[in-house]
Design a protein around this motif. Structure first.
Motif, PDB file in Angstrom:
ATOM      1  N   GLY A  84       1.249  85.475  19.338  1.00  0.00           N
ATOM      2  CA  GLY A  84       2.551  86.020  19.709  1.00  0.00           C
ATOM      3  C   GLY A  84       2.837  85.871  21.194  1.00  0.00           C
ATOM      4  N   LEU A  85       1.829  86.077  22.032  1.00  0.00           N
ATOM      5  CA  LEU A  85       2.011  85.937  23.476  1.00  0.00           C
ATOM      6  C   LEU A  85       2.358  84.495  23.836  1.00  0.00           C
ATOM      7  N   HIS A  86       1.665  83.545  23.223  1.00  0.00           N
ATOM      8  CA  HIS A  86       1.946  82.127  23.487  1.00  0.00           C
ATOM      9  C   HIS A  86       3.373  81.775  23.072  1.00  0.00           C
ATOM     10  N   LEU A  87       3.806  82.306  21.940  1.00  0.00           N
ATOM     11  CA  LEU A  87       5.147  82.022  21.442  1.00  0.00           C
ATOM     12  C   LEU A  87       6.209  82.556  22.399  1.00  0.00           C
ATOM     13  N   GLN A  90      -0.287  83.198  30.833  1.00  0.00           N
ATOM     14  CA  GLN A  90       0.779  82.761  31.725  1.00  0.00           C
ATOM     15  C   GLN A  90       0.986  81.254  31.634  1.00  0.00           C
ATOM     16  N   SER A  91       2.176  80.836  32.045  1.00  0.00           N
ATOM     17  CA  SER A  91       2.522  79.415  32.034  1.00  0.00           C
ATOM     18  C   SER A  91       2.152  78.792  33.366  1.00  0.00           C
ATOM     19  N   GLY A  92       1.484  77.636  33.315  1.00  0.00           N
ATOM     20  CA  GLY A  92       1.170  76.905  34.527  1.00  0.00           C
ATOM     21  C   GLY A  92       2.326  76.025  34.948  1.00  0.00           C
ATOM     22  N   ARG A 112      -2.184  79.429  29.763  1.00  0.00           N
ATOM     23  CA  ARG A 112      -3.593  79.691  30.051  1.00  0.00           C
ATOM     24  C   ARG A 112      -3.816  81.187  30.241  1.00  0.00           C
ATOM     25  N   PRO A 113      -5.045  81.640  29.995  1.00  0.00           N
ATOM     26  CA  PRO A 113      -5.334  83.068  30.154  1.00  0.00           C
ATOM     27  C   PRO A 113      -5.545  83.422  31.620  1.00  0.00           C
ATOM     28  N   LEU A 117      -2.459  89.680  41.611  1.00  0.00           N
ATOM     29  CA  LEU A 117      -3.265  89.839  40.406  1.00  0.00           C
ATOM     30  C   LEU A 117      -3.184  88.614  39.505  1.00  0.00           C
ATOM     31  N   CYS A 118      -1.977  88.014  39.416  1.00  0.00           N
ATOM     32  CA  CYS A 118      -1.771  86.956  38.422  1.00  0.00           C
ATOM     33  C   CYS A 118      -1.430  85.589  39.012  1.00  0.00           C
ATOM     34  N   SER A 119      -0.442  85.522  39.907  1.00  0.00           N
ATOM     35  CA  SER A 119       0.128  84.216  40.240  1.00  0.00           C
ATOM     36  C   SER A 119       0.256  83.920  41.724  1.00  0.00           C
ATOM     37  N   ASP A 120       0.089  84.927  42.594  1.00  0.00           N
ATOM     38  CA  ASP A 120       0.365  84.784  44.027  1.00  0.00           C
ATOM     39  C   ASP A 120       1.829  84.443  44.295  1.00  0.00           C
TER      40      ASP A 120
END
Length: 251
Positions: free
Chosen positions: A61-64, A95-97, A103-104, A144-147
């Motif tokens: 579900g998260l990927h979708l 998250q999306s690169g 990717r996790p 925490l996640c992406s800067d």
């Protein structure tokens, strides 16, 4: 209505367009909240406490949601400390690169070694926990996640009537600003958007930069009343059901 294309020129139209776009992000948060609550209820019905392995069921579900919503850069469930049996804290976060890959998020949450182990003081976690309501936190640099300079939209998740963590989604500030600034600039006076704490989330007013605080009005009260108001010449327009207020200054 698309934020990028709406030809909004009045305050109610701009507020409605902001609501429309962010409601799509909150839809992703709500779906994650539902999936997580259902999963935790299933685990409780088995007479046990959840572990990180259980949360893997959330991943499809998260990927979708990442694939379907262009504003969402990250999405997931953040567990309340002590919820899981095998770790003290956990983010089931994807998250999306820049290349479009999903990717996790891999974090060291060892409280003896990591500066990120205690995330409970961040607004995106604390506001839903303390109020029971959904929240918009930021903008802030998301170390925490992406800067990236980001907004985080979140909502509380419960297990057996108790707070279990938050479902949340990140939006890069640059994407949000690209969508809303053209409309803010069409308004008759300098305009910006703030969250319940008065933090500026986007601005076409050089006196109120994104990330700064707008002091004076009780924005939380404006959101509770859910109707426009004024404060010392400022026009305050809540973005119905979204915890943001449109602030228009006199020329």
């Amino acid at each position: 209505m698309s934020l990028a294309t709406a030809a909004a020129g009045t305050a109610p139209e701009v507020a409605a367009a902001v609501r429309s776009a962010l409601e799509s992000v909150f839809d992703a948060v709500a779906a994650t909240r539902t999936d997580t609550a259902d999963l935790l209820a299933k685990v409780a019905a088995e007479g046990r406490r959840p572990a990180t392995v259980d949360l893997a069921a959330l991943r499809p579900g998260l990927h979708l949601r990442l694939a379907r919503n262009e504003l969402v850069s990250g999405v997931g469930f953040v567990a309340a400390p002590g919820l899981l049996t095998d770790v003290p804290a956990w983010l089931e976060w994807w998250q999306s690169g820049s290349d479009g890959d999903v990717r996790p998020l891999l974090l060291d949450l060892d409280p003896e070694q990591s500066a990120y182990a205690d995330y409970t003081h961040w607004d995106w976690f604390a506001l839903p926990r303390d109020t029971g309501e959904r929240a918009v936190a930021g903008p802030y640099v998301d170390y925490l996640c992406s800067d990236e300079y980001s907004l985080t939209l979140s909502a509380p998740v419960q297990m057996e009537g108790r707070f279990a963590g938050v479902a949340a989604a990140d939006v890069y500030l640059r994407h949000f600003e690209a969508a809303v600034l053209p409309m803010l600039r069409r308004l008759p006076g300098p305009a910006h958007l703030v969250n319940a704490r008065g933090r500026v989330t986007a601005s076409a007013d050089p006196a109120h930069l994104a990330g700064s605080l707008t002091k004076g009005p009780d924005f939380a009260a404006v959101l509770r009343r859910a109707r426009p108001g004024r404060f010392r010449g400022l026009r305050l327009v809540p973005c119905r059901d979204i915890p943001l207020v449109l602030v228009i200054s006199p020329r």
